[in-house]
Design an enzyme around this catalytic site. Sequence first.
Site, PDB file in Angstrom:
ATOM      1  N   GLU A  37      28.864  57.889  21.793  1.00 28.43           N
ATOM      2  CA  GLU A  37      29.481  56.393  21.011  1.00 28.43           C
ATOM      3  C   GLU A  37      30.448  56.864  20.017  1.00 28.43           C
ATOM      4  OE1 GLU A  37      28.424  53.179  22.010  1.00 28.43           O
ATOM      5  OE2 GLU A  37      27.820  53.905  23.632  1.00 28.43           O
ATOM      6  N   CYS A 192      36.270  44.494  35.142  1.00 29.13           N
ATOM      7  CA  CYS A 192      37.402  43.725  34.730  1.00 29.13           C
ATOM      8  C   CYS A 192      38.667  44.614  33.207  1.00 29.13           C
ATOM      9  CB  CYS A 192      36.554  42.965  33.773  1.00 29.13           C
ATOM     10  SG  CYS A 192      37.765  41.317  33.067  1.00 29.13           S
ATOM     11  N   CYS A 199      39.133  41.936  40.451  1.00 33.57           N
ATOM     12  CA  CYS A 199      38.309  40.404  40.427  1.00 33.57           C
ATOM     13  C   CYS A 199      37.289  40.304  41.542  1.00 33.57           C
ATOM     14  CB  CYS A 199      39.140  39.343  40.853  1.00 33.57           C
ATOM     15  SG  CYS A 199      40.378  38.821  38.852  1.00 33.57           S
ATOM     16  N   CYS A 202      34.220  41.781  41.166  1.00 37.64           N
ATOM     17  CA  CYS A 202      32.989  41.535  39.910  1.00 37.64           C
ATOM     18  C   CYS A 202      31.696  40.605  39.803  1.00 37.64           C
ATOM     19  CB  CYS A 202      34.458  41.150  39.013  1.00 37.64           C
ATOM     20  SG  CYS A 202      33.158  40.441  37.131  1.00 37.64           S
ATOM     21  N   CYS A 208      34.116  32.317  36.471  1.00 37.00           N
ATOM     22  CA  CYS A 208      34.770  33.137  36.230  1.00 37.00           C
ATOM     23  C   CYS A 208      36.585  32.229  35.706  1.00 37.00           C
ATOM     24  CB  CYS A 208      35.408  34.172  36.040  1.00 37.00           C
ATOM     25  SG  CYS A 208      36.767  34.872  34.759  1.00 37.00           S
TER      26      CYS A 208
END
Length: 347
Positions: A37, A192, A199, A202, A208
Amino acid sequence: MTIYVFSQLILNWYHINGRKNLPWKKDKTLYKVWISEIMLQQTTVKTAIPYFKNFISRFPNIQSLNQSKLDDILCLWSGLGYYKRAENIYKTVKIIKEEFQEKFPTGFSDLIKLPGIGRSTAGAILSLSLDYFFPILEGNVKRILMRYYGIIGYVTEKKIEQKLWYLIELITPIHNTGSFNQGIMDIGALICTPKNPKCNLCPLIQKCIAYKEKNWIKYPLKKKKKIILEKKSWFVVIKYQNQFWIEKNTEKKIWKNLFCFPNFDTKIKTIEWLKKNKINIDKKHKKIQSFYHKFSHFTLHIIPILVNLSFFKNFQNSKKTGIWYDLKNTHDIGLPKPVQKILEIFK
């Protein structure tokens, strides 16, 4: 679409398409997720993977990392950039030793106090490693939420960030939080994307707003690009046989605690330093082509000046933190990318 359906769509997509083979997911531990991270702050997954593998190979756990020096960590971080992250890792592991008996803390309130760990990073560490219920709000997640809900604004606006935190806290499921968090980040990274989103792939396409408007480019709004300043730096590349003189940068903010060639921001300062150290430049010597190195807020035009010494000269009096870097030997020190680039010429 209900909140439950939203989260379920993310989970269903992740179970089929998610990135489950990332190296920090194998034999998953709090320690490994923490390192990943921190590396992923300001760095793409693709770039971070080889650095992560090298880091874990050298420091497989908290105990081994605790035995390290800052130079050891910076050495493994060389080329990754944003070296403050490496310093934060070093500071954090010392705190964990002193305050938590070398056991990685599992409390959110403890984690968020550690260097380099904010609200989202703490949530990511605990959810991805232990499946604790903590939402995350990193760049990919912000972009998905703003496009899906049609939120117009800049991601840096405080009111926008508050709204996004409110939404992600509602959407994030109490169970399978880790899978959801990884899934929504994966969708942001793979589908995205900031430019040319896919798209049609997705799972959130039906509701959306950005897709309905066919105008994903305004979510989020982009600030006008600032004029990138150009600065110059003269690198004095002092070479004796197979060795190069480099000095630890303890004062300048850029590349702090990394080893660099003596460098100056004006040609006059460079000449003064050469005269002070009684170094003459032989114009017949090989020249190194100048090059550019980009930072987030400016571009550095690096002008190397190669100096071949005919006899060994010790510069320790002028800089106690300097060393002769031998290309044939390994050195556990951090080197900025431009320094690595110049050294590669002579290998």
